[in-house]
Design a protein around this motif. Structure first.
Motif, PDB file in Angstrom:
ATOM      1  N   THR A 514       6.002  -8.088  -1.034  1.00  6.57           N
ATOM      2  CA  THR A 514       6.983  -7.007  -0.952  1.00  6.57           C
ATOM      3  C   THR A 514       7.319  -6.476  -2.339  1.00  6.57           C
ATOM      4  O   THR A 514       7.423  -5.254  -2.549  1.00  6.57           O
ATOM      5  CB  THR A 514       8.267  -7.496  -0.255  1.00  6.57           C
ATOM      6  OG1 THR A 514       7.958  -7.900   1.084  1.00  6.57           O
ATOM      7  CG2 THR A 514       9.319  -6.388  -0.204  1.00  6.57           C
ATOM      8  N   ILE A 515       7.494  -7.376  -3.298  1.00  2.75           N
ATOM      9  CA  ILE A 515       7.778  -6.969  -4.682  1.00  2.75           C
ATOM     10  C   ILE A 515       6.646  -6.096  -5.220  1.00  2.75           C
ATOM     11  O   ILE A 515       6.885  -5.046  -5.837  1.00  2.75           O
ATOM     12  CB  ILE A 515       7.979  -8.208  -5.578  1.00  2.75           C
ATOM     13  CG1 ILE A 515       9.267  -8.946  -5.180  1.00  2.75           C
ATOM     14  CG2 ILE A 515       8.042  -7.806  -7.048  1.00  2.75           C
ATOM     15  CD1 ILE A 515       9.435 -10.300  -5.852  1.00  2.75           C
ATOM     16  N   ILE A 516       5.406  -6.515  -4.977  1.00  2.00           N
ATOM     17  CA  ILE A 516       4.246  -5.749  -5.451  1.00  2.00           C
ATOM     18  C   ILE A 516       4.196  -4.373  -4.793  1.00  2.00           C
ATOM     19  O   ILE A 516       3.996  -3.342  -5.457  1.00  2.00           O
ATOM     20  CB  ILE A 516       2.942  -6.523  -5.174  1.00  2.00           C
ATOM     21  CG1 ILE A 516       2.913  -7.819  -5.995  1.00  2.00           C
ATOM     22  CG2 ILE A 516       1.721  -5.662  -5.489  1.00  2.00           C
ATOM     23  CD1 ILE A 516       1.771  -8.742  -5.643  1.00  2.00           C
ATOM     24  N   GLN A 517       4.406  -4.345  -3.469  1.00  2.00           N
ATOM     25  CA  GLN A 517       4.367  -3.079  -2.748  1.00  2.00           C
ATOM     26  C   GLN A 517       5.481  -2.145  -3.214  1.00  2.00           C
ATOM     27  O   GLN A 517       5.279  -0.932  -3.347  1.00  2.00           O
ATOM     28  CB  GLN A 517       4.464  -3.335  -1.245  1.00  2.00           C
ATOM     29  CG  GLN A 517       3.219  -3.968  -0.650  1.00  2.00           C
ATOM     30  CD  GLN A 517       3.377  -4.316   0.825  1.00  2.00           C
ATOM     31  OE1 GLN A 517       4.486  -4.384   1.343  1.00  2.00           O
ATOM     32  NE2 GLN A 517       2.265  -4.545   1.492  1.00  2.00           N
ATOM     33  N   GLN A 518       6.659  -2.693  -3.457  1.00  2.00           N
ATOM     34  CA  GLN A 518       7.770  -1.882  -3.945  1.00  2.00           C
ATOM     35  C   GLN A 518       7.454  -1.268  -5.301  1.00  2.00           C
ATOM     36  O   GLN A 518       7.727  -0.080  -5.543  1.00  2.00           O
ATOM     37  CB  GLN A 518       9.042  -2.728  -4.040  1.00  2.00           C
ATOM     38  CG  GLN A 518       9.740  -2.960  -2.719  1.00  2.00           C
ATOM     39  CD  GLN A 518      11.067  -3.688  -2.892  1.00  2.00           C
ATOM     40  OE1 GLN A 518      11.510  -3.931  -4.013  1.00  2.00           O
ATOM     41  NE2 GLN A 518      11.690  -4.024  -1.783  1.00  2.00           N
ATOM     42  N   LYS A 519       6.881  -2.061  -6.191  1.00  2.00           N
ATOM     43  CA  LYS A 519       6.547  -1.570  -7.531  1.00  2.00           C
ATOM     44  C   LYS A 519       5.575  -0.390  -7.451  1.00  2.00           C
ATOM     45  O   LYS A 519       5.704   0.600  -8.194  1.00  2.00           O
ATOM     46  CB  LYS A 519       5.935  -2.695  -8.371  1.00  2.00           C
ATOM     47  CG  LYS A 519       6.902  -3.810  -8.736  1.00  2.00           C
ATOM     48  CD  LYS A 519       8.019  -3.306  -9.651  1.00  2.00           C
ATOM     49  CE  LYS A 519       8.928  -4.464 -10.076  1.00  2.00           C
ATOM     50  NZ  LYS A 519      10.057  -3.966 -10.922  1.00  2.00           N
ATOM     51  N   ILE A 520       4.601  -0.503  -6.552  1.00  2.00           N
ATOM     52  CA  ILE A 520       3.618   0.565  -6.401  1.00  2.00           C
ATOM     53  C   ILE A 520       4.287   1.860  -5.949  1.00  2.00           C
ATOM     54  O   ILE A 520       4.035   2.947  -6.497  1.00  2.00           O
ATOM     55  CB  ILE A 520       2.513   0.150  -5.400  1.00  2.00           C
ATOM     56  CG1 ILE A 520       1.700  -1.008  -5.966  1.00  2.00           C
ATOM     57  CG2 ILE A 520       1.599   1.341  -5.073  1.00  2.00           C
ATOM     58  CD1 ILE A 520       0.723  -1.606  -4.972  1.00  2.00           C
ATOM     59  N   ILE A 521       5.160   1.749  -4.953  1.00  2.00           N
ATOM     60  CA  ILE A 521       5.856   2.940  -4.435  1.00  2.00           C
ATOM     61  C   ILE A 521       6.819   3.502  -5.471  1.00  2.00           C
ATOM     62  O   ILE A 521       6.879   4.724  -5.705  1.00  2.00           O
ATOM     63  CB  ILE A 521       6.601   2.605  -3.133  1.00  2.00           C
ATOM     64  CG1 ILE A 521       5.617   2.173  -2.044  1.00  2.00           C
ATOM     65  CG2 ILE A 521       7.438   3.797  -2.653  1.00  2.00           C
ATOM     66  CD1 ILE A 521       4.656   3.242  -1.616  1.00  2.00           C
ATOM     67  N   PHE A 522       7.594   2.622  -6.115  1.00  2.00           N
ATOM     68  CA  PHE A 522       8.597   3.075  -7.080  1.00  2.00           C
ATOM     69  C   PHE A 522       7.946   3.792  -8.264  1.00  2.00           C
ATOM     70  O   PHE A 522       8.500   4.749  -8.817  1.00  2.00           O
ATOM     71  CB  PHE A 522       9.435   1.907  -7.575  1.00  2.00           C
ATOM     72  CG  PHE A 522      10.384   1.352  -6.529  1.00  2.00           C
ATOM     73  CD1 PHE A 522      10.533   1.970  -5.307  1.00  2.00           C
ATOM     74  CD2 PHE A 522      11.128   0.216  -6.792  1.00  2.00           C
ATOM     75  CE1 PHE A 522      11.401   1.466  -4.347  1.00  2.00           C
ATOM     76  CE2 PHE A 522      11.997  -0.293  -5.844  1.00  2.00           C
ATOM     77  CZ  PHE A 522      12.133   0.328  -4.618  1.00  2.00           C
ATOM     78  N   ASN A 523       6.768   3.313  -8.671  1.00  2.00           N
ATOM     79  CA  ASN A 523       6.072   3.964  -9.792  1.00  2.00           C
ATOM     80  C   ASN A 523       5.681   5.400  -9.457  1.00  2.00           C
ATOM     81  O   ASN A 523       5.660   6.276 -10.339  1.00  2.00           O
ATOM     82  CB  ASN A 523       4.828   3.162 -10.182  1.00  2.00           C
ATOM     83  CG  ASN A 523       5.181   1.858 -10.880  1.00  2.00           C
ATOM     84  OD1 ASN A 523       6.280   1.728 -11.437  1.00  2.00           O
ATOM     85  ND2 ASN A 523       4.271   0.898 -10.854  1.00  2.00           N
ATOM     86  N   LYS A 524       5.369   5.630  -8.174  1.00  2.00           N
ATOM     87  CA  LYS A 524       5.016   6.988  -7.761  1.00  2.00           C
ATOM     88  C   LYS A 524       6.206   7.935  -7.866  1.00  2.00           C
ATOM     89  O   LYS A 524       6.045   9.136  -8.066  1.00  2.00           O
ATOM     90  CB  LYS A 524       4.478   6.973  -6.336  1.00  2.00           C
ATOM     91  CG  LYS A 524       3.119   6.312  -6.183  1.00  2.00           C
ATOM     92  CD  LYS A 524       2.619   6.398  -4.747  1.00  2.00           C
ATOM     93  CE  LYS A 524       1.242   5.751  -4.617  1.00  2.00           C
ATOM     94  NZ  LYS A 524       0.732   5.831  -3.222  1.00  2.00           N
ATOM     95  N   PHE A 525       7.418   7.373  -7.698  1.00  2.00           N
ATOM     96  CA  PHE A 525       8.634   8.194  -7.758  1.00  2.00           C
ATOM     97  C   PHE A 525       9.314   8.106  -9.130  1.00  2.00           C
ATOM     98  O   PHE A 525      10.396   8.648  -9.320  1.00  2.00           O
ATOM     99  CB  PHE A 525       9.613   7.744  -6.680  1.00  2.00           C
ATOM    100  CG  PHE A 525       9.254   8.212  -5.293  1.00  2.00           C
ATOM    101  CD1 PHE A 525       9.810   9.365  -4.766  1.00  2.00           C
ATOM    102  CD2 PHE A 525       8.333   7.502  -4.532  1.00  2.00           C
ATOM    103  CE1 PHE A 525       9.478   9.791  -3.487  1.00  2.00           C
ATOM    104  CE2 PHE A 525       7.993   7.924  -3.260  1.00  2.00           C
ATOM    105  CZ  PHE A 525       8.551   9.075  -2.731  1.00  2.00           C
ATOM    106  N   ASN A 526       8.662   7.368 -10.053  1.00  2.00           N
ATOM    107  CA  ASN A 526       9.206   7.194 -11.403  1.00  2.00           C
ATOM    108  C   ASN A 526      10.638   6.653 -11.397  1.00  2.00           C
ATOM    109  O   ASN A 526      11.522   7.155 -12.098  1.00  2.00           O
ATOM    110  CB  ASN A 526       9.174   8.528 -12.159  1.00  2.00           C
ATOM    111  CG  ASN A 526       7.768   9.041 -12.366  1.00  2.00           C
ATOM    112  OD1 ASN A 526       6.867   8.273 -12.712  1.00  2.00           O
ATOM    113  ND2 ASN A 526       7.573  10.344 -12.144  1.00  2.00           N
ATOM    114  N   VAL A 527      10.874   5.632 -10.557  1.00  2.00           N
ATOM    115  CA  VAL A 527      12.203   5.023 -10.509  1.00  2.00           C
ATOM    116  C   VAL A 527      12.078   3.536 -10.809  1.00  2.00           C
ATOM    117  O   VAL A 527      11.012   2.967 -10.767  1.00  2.00           O
ATOM    118  CB  VAL A 527      12.866   5.208  -9.123  1.00  2.00           C
ATOM    119  CG1 VAL A 527      13.132   6.674  -8.882  1.00  2.00           C
ATOM    120  CG2 VAL A 527      12.011   4.631  -8.013  1.00  2.00           C
TER     121      VAL A 527
END
Length: 527
Positions: A514-527
């Motif tokens: 979950t942490i890895i998946q969150q990082k991937i998504i958050f990087n796309k939104f620059n947050v």
């Protein structure tokens, strides 16, 4: 929006609701009451010592069995391929007759009492039977004879690799007149559990009681405390089996389907419960011989092996109300284990598969989280502007969510979907005998039991903390909510201390992914 706090509260409520359901879900027999004279032997031996001259010893590749010579009842059964506890040299003692606990399998014939049968010592000279390495079948015959010419031979027929065996009666009617007989088999067990055996997990009881299958119910179970006086569970019909069930193991009588039979239950004393079957009366003409037969299962709950004798006995692998998820989950886990040869690695693999399959759903949550994080400055500004007007504050935040296409419910959708998977895996671990005493690595020698050093729960707490450690700054939480966020990992660590280590392992890997998946998504939104 305090999605993290609410998520953990939702998980907690879901688990607590599950516990309440488990404690209060009881089944009861509904049937008319009848009486029948079925013999139930009580064994009392000083210091639990059995005198060898009174018994026949049987050893096969799966069993070590003790049979009473006087009536042919089974009073002791060891399962040679299973240990009592991790590291123990003692094989699992399932059926037993002790001073403080009894669990035996009886069988016999009814209608022959007046003939005064006696044990045929000349025929039954052998006291020890063993299945040899070059044999696939072992027959253990015992003969009784009456003075008026009626006799019968009771034969136990064992097969290599099987956890069931036949109990056959060959009846010889040389009395010169017609007789009527019926066959019965019953299981008798103490209501109070054995002192040294634990039937609880996660602080709650796993099922120990009676189950049966007949024309009306493909699978029905009942707790011991629901059984009172003698009663028939069903009329003469197509009865499949009746069993005594406990975690991982079961004993069951399977009557001959070619003969109609009744299933019964009885509280024979304040201490003991008896359940079993009785066949219809069968006529044997003078000078005629007749054979009656039934099957007894004593062993682990292994679906593949149970299907050899019944199409429904494997339902005693009771995966609860989430069986439709637990069954395919176990099949996949079992398939993976054929490759990895390690149930712990298989749990890690199945966690990855589940997270991969559920990623499209999880992505909804992560996108919603990313959007919320991206508008935190605007939310902070609204809170300052309308801090004295709660109604306007709520309306402005809702308008802001709509403007940015944010749906708060989307944050809870993955949790709602994942919790059934979590509970399904719990059922798999506590009900699948394949995972009993299954080692993982180093100190984890039993994935079905808690971590003896609580290392996995601590790792789970760390991953939980990492999963939500940035929430204080990103969501501008007040002091109370900060305390809630900070203490949640500690609370969950304590709560998971007594969970099966296989379940904790699943949660750790799920958190990491979950942490890895969150990082991937958050990087796309620059947050």
């Amino acid at each position: 929006m305090y999605w993290i706090k609410n998520t953990f509260i939702l998980i907690l409520l879901f688990i607590l609701a599950f516990f309440v359901y488990k404690f209060n879900n009881k089944n009861f027999f509904h049937s008319s009451v009848h009486r029948n004279q079925v013999h139930n032997t009580v064994y009392k031996y000083e210091n639990d010592i059995v005198h060898t001259k009174n018994f026949i010893f049987v050893k096969t590749d799966n069993f070590k069995i003790l049979i009473d010579k006087l009536n042919g009842n089974i009073i002791s059964t060891h399962l040679l391929k299973y240990k009592e506890t991790i590291g123990s040299s003692n094989t699992l003692h399932l059926l037993k007759s002790k001073k403080d606990f009894i669990y035996v399998a009886n069988s016999g014939l009814l209608g022959l009492e007046k003939n005064k049968f006696y044990y045929d010592n000349e025929y039954n000279k052998k006291n020890f039977f063993k299945l040899l390495d070059n044999e696939d079948k072992l027959c253990v015959p015992m003969k009784w004879t009456s003075k008026n010419g009626l006799s019968y031979i009771k034969t136990f027929i064992f097969q290599r690799g099987k956890y069931f065996f036949k109990v056959k009666y060959d009846i010889f009617n040389n009395t010169g007149k017609k007789i009527n007989v019926s066959m019965f088999g019953n299981l008798k067990q103490s209501i109070k559990k054995e002192k040294d055996v634990n039937y609880s997990n996660l602080g709650m009881r796993t099922f120990r009681g009676v189950a049966y299958s007949n024309a009306e119910h493909k699978y029905k179970k009942v707790n011991f405390d629901s059984i009172d006086q003698k009663r028939y569970i069903s009329n003469l019909s197509d009865n499949k089996w009746i069993a005594m069930v406990q975690p991982y193991f079961v004993s069951a009588w399977i009557p001959d389907r070619s003969i109609k039979s009744k299933l019964f239950s009885d509280k024979v004393s304040s201490r003991d419960i008896s359940v079993g079957y009785v066949t219809e009366n069968l006529s044997i003409n003078k000078n005629e011989n007749k054979t009656l037969c039934s099957t007894l299962w004593i062993g682990p709950k292994i679906k593949k092996k149970m299907l050899e004798i019944s199409d429904s006995l494997y339902f005693t692998i009771d995966y609860g109300f989430l069986w439709f998820l637990s069954q395919p989950l176990f099949e996949l886990l079992n398939y993976l284990n054929k490759f990895f040869q390690n149930w712990g690695i298989s749990i890690i693999a199945i966690t990855c598969i589940i997270k991969l399959i559920m990623y499209p759903i999880s992505k909804i949550q992560y996108v919603q989280m990313a959007k919320v994080k991206s508008i935190q400055k605007e939310i902070s500004l609204i809170k300052r502007q309308y801090k004295d007007n709660k109604s306007m504050l709520s309306n402005k935040i809702v308008d802001l969510y709509k403007k940015n296409n944010i749906n708060p419910i989307g944050s809870f959708l993955p949790i709602i979907v994942q919790m059934p998977m979590f509970l399904s895996l719990y059922y798999v671990i506590i009900e699948s005998v394949e995972l009993r005493h299954a080692p993982f690595i180093l100190w984890i020698q039993d994935l079905s039991d808690k971590d003896p050093f609580f290392i996995l729960p601590i790792l789970m707490g760390i991953t939980t903390f990492l999963l939500q450690n940035d929430s204080e700054d990103d969501y501008n939480l007040d002091k109370i909510h900060k305390i809630v966020i900070q203490t949640m990992p500690v609370f969950f660590t304590i709560f998971f201390l007594w969970f099966p280590s296989g379940l904790v392992l699943y949660y750790i890997i799920s958190n990491i992914l979950t942490i890895i998946q969150q990082k991937i998504i958050f990087n796309k939104f620059n947050v």
